[in-house]
Scaffold this active site. Structure first.
Site, PDB file in Angstrom:
ATOM      1  N   LYS A 279      10.255  -5.423  -5.342  1.00 30.27           N
ATOM      2  CA  LYS A 279      10.471  -3.872  -4.716  1.00 30.27           C
ATOM      3  C   LYS A 279      10.437  -2.750  -5.130  1.00 30.27           C
ATOM      4  CE  LYS A 279      13.799  -2.355  -1.383  1.00 30.27           C
ATOM      5  NZ  LYS A 279      14.531  -2.120  -0.009  1.00 30.27           N
TER       6      LYS A 279
ATOM      7  N   GLN B 112      17.892   4.522   9.666  1.00 24.63           N
ATOM      8  CA  GLN B 112      19.265   2.850   9.482  1.00 24.63           C
ATOM      9  C   GLN B 112      20.839   3.254  10.420  1.00 24.63           C
ATOM     10  OE1 GLN B 112      19.635   2.873   5.099  1.00 24.63           O
ATOM     11  NE2 GLN B 112      18.285   2.790   4.468  1.00 24.63           N
TER      12      GLN B 112
END
Length: 348
Positions: free
Chosen positions: A87, A158
């Site tokens: 990633k 988040q």
């Protein structure tokens, strides 16, 4: 560019190459559309189990500083999922001024036997969701209660994903939200009005039975005196050197569990107290994976527990793997068998 469609290949890249066929990667523009949070929590938990048992390969993430922030590369290999990849994720705190996310990410998955790239995923939203799933796994493993008050420090993406995930493993009798921006906290409350939720002062939110901190703070926000005995804290915001959300006295008092020892010491919640000589790596109780394997017992009731999360590549790969073969994809022709020279360009 080709239109989005759903497509899966019955053969592995090596079999297709043997036949001289074009090897396509698939681009997944919105993998989050096909992933249920309950499945994501299970996948992330399995990744932590593999990590705790030493069954995965994951070097520490690499940071590259840029003018407006940084980007990180996060490679790993999970044999149990037959999945390898990396990633790439940025953190640019001022992006909001340009109307861009502060965090954006792309995940590339490889076929382990050949190293052939098989998928590219837009992992921006997926990163938020997997962060929430990590907090849920830690809460289920470490929290002493299964219901009670839930405090959230922060009101961004988040915080949203954390509330979604934590609600799967912890029944919130009341959700208490604090943000530096009172209007952002109120908007968060409105978006989640299906729950018993309200905005409040930071001390009240921090006194919850389970606490989620998701801010980019570089100075402690949460004081030790605010934390009740037996509370569980998911400290998710510190993911780079210099960041911290908790009073170091909380760490001294608590049983601290990290996602990965090397990453936590370098860039987790413990990194600043360690650099200042206020805390030692030897005081860390262990990793979440070792708790899940049973190698480390769950702390006794009344103990404050802290999960220090830096974000693990193996959890990103486990999340990405859930999307493969599902939902919208775009073909990205990659190459043919080496017997047929040349890189294949984009097909019309």
């Amino acid at each position: 560019m080709q239109a989005c469609h759903t497509r899966t290949y019955p053969d592995t890249p090596d079999k297709r190459a043997e036949r001289g066929e074009i090897i396509d990667m698939q681009y997944y523009p919105a993998p989050e559309e096909v992933i249920e949070m309950s499945d994501l929590i299970s996948a992330v938990e399995s990744a932590f189990l593999d990590h705790g048992a030493g069954r995965s390969i994951m070097p520490p993430k690499v940071y590259v500083n840029l003018p407006g922030g940084d980007f990180r590369t996060m490679p790993s290999y999970i044999p149990s999922l037959e999945t390898a990849g990396v990633k790439i994720v940025n953190v640019h705190p001022e992006n909001r001024k340009a109307g861009l996310p502060t965090v954006m990410a792309v995940t590339i998955l490889l076929d382990p036997p050949t190293g052939t790239p098989v998928a590219v995923l837009n992992a921006t939203t997926l990163t938020d969701l997997r962060t929430g799933a990590c907090a849920a796994v830690a809460t289920r493993a470490l929290a002493h209660k299964t219901s009670g008050t839930l405090g959230i420090i922060g009101s961004g993406r988040q915080a949203e994903s954390g509330l979604l995930a934590l609600s799967q493993v912890f029944e919130p009798e009341e959700v208490l939200v604090w943000s530096r921006s009172a209007s952002h906290a109120d908007e968060f409350v409105q978006r989640n009005s299906h729950l018993p939720i309200r905005s409040t002062d930071i001390e009240s939110a921090a006194g919850a039975d389970v606490l989620l901190t998701v801010t980019p703070s570089k100075t402690p926000l949460i004081h030790d005196a605010w934390i009740a005995d037996g509370a569980h804290i998911n400290a998710m915001g510190a993911d780079a050197p210099g960041k911290q959300e908790l009073d170091p006295a909380i760490l001294k008092r608590a049983d601290v569990f990290v996602d990965d020892m090397d990453q936590a010491v370098h860039s987790g919640e413990v990194n600043v107290p360690i650099s200042l000589g206020l805390y030692s790596p030897s005081e860390i109780t262990g990793t979440l994976g070792r708790v899940l394997t049973g190698a480390i017992p769950k702390p006794s009731p009344g103990t404050v527990t802290v999960f220090d999360s830096t974000g693990l590549s193996i959890t990103d790969l486990a999340a990405a793997r859930l999307a493969i073969g599902k939902g919208r994809t775009i073909d990205l022709p990659f190459m043919q068998n080496a017997a047929t020279p040349g890189i294949i360009g984009v097909r019309e």
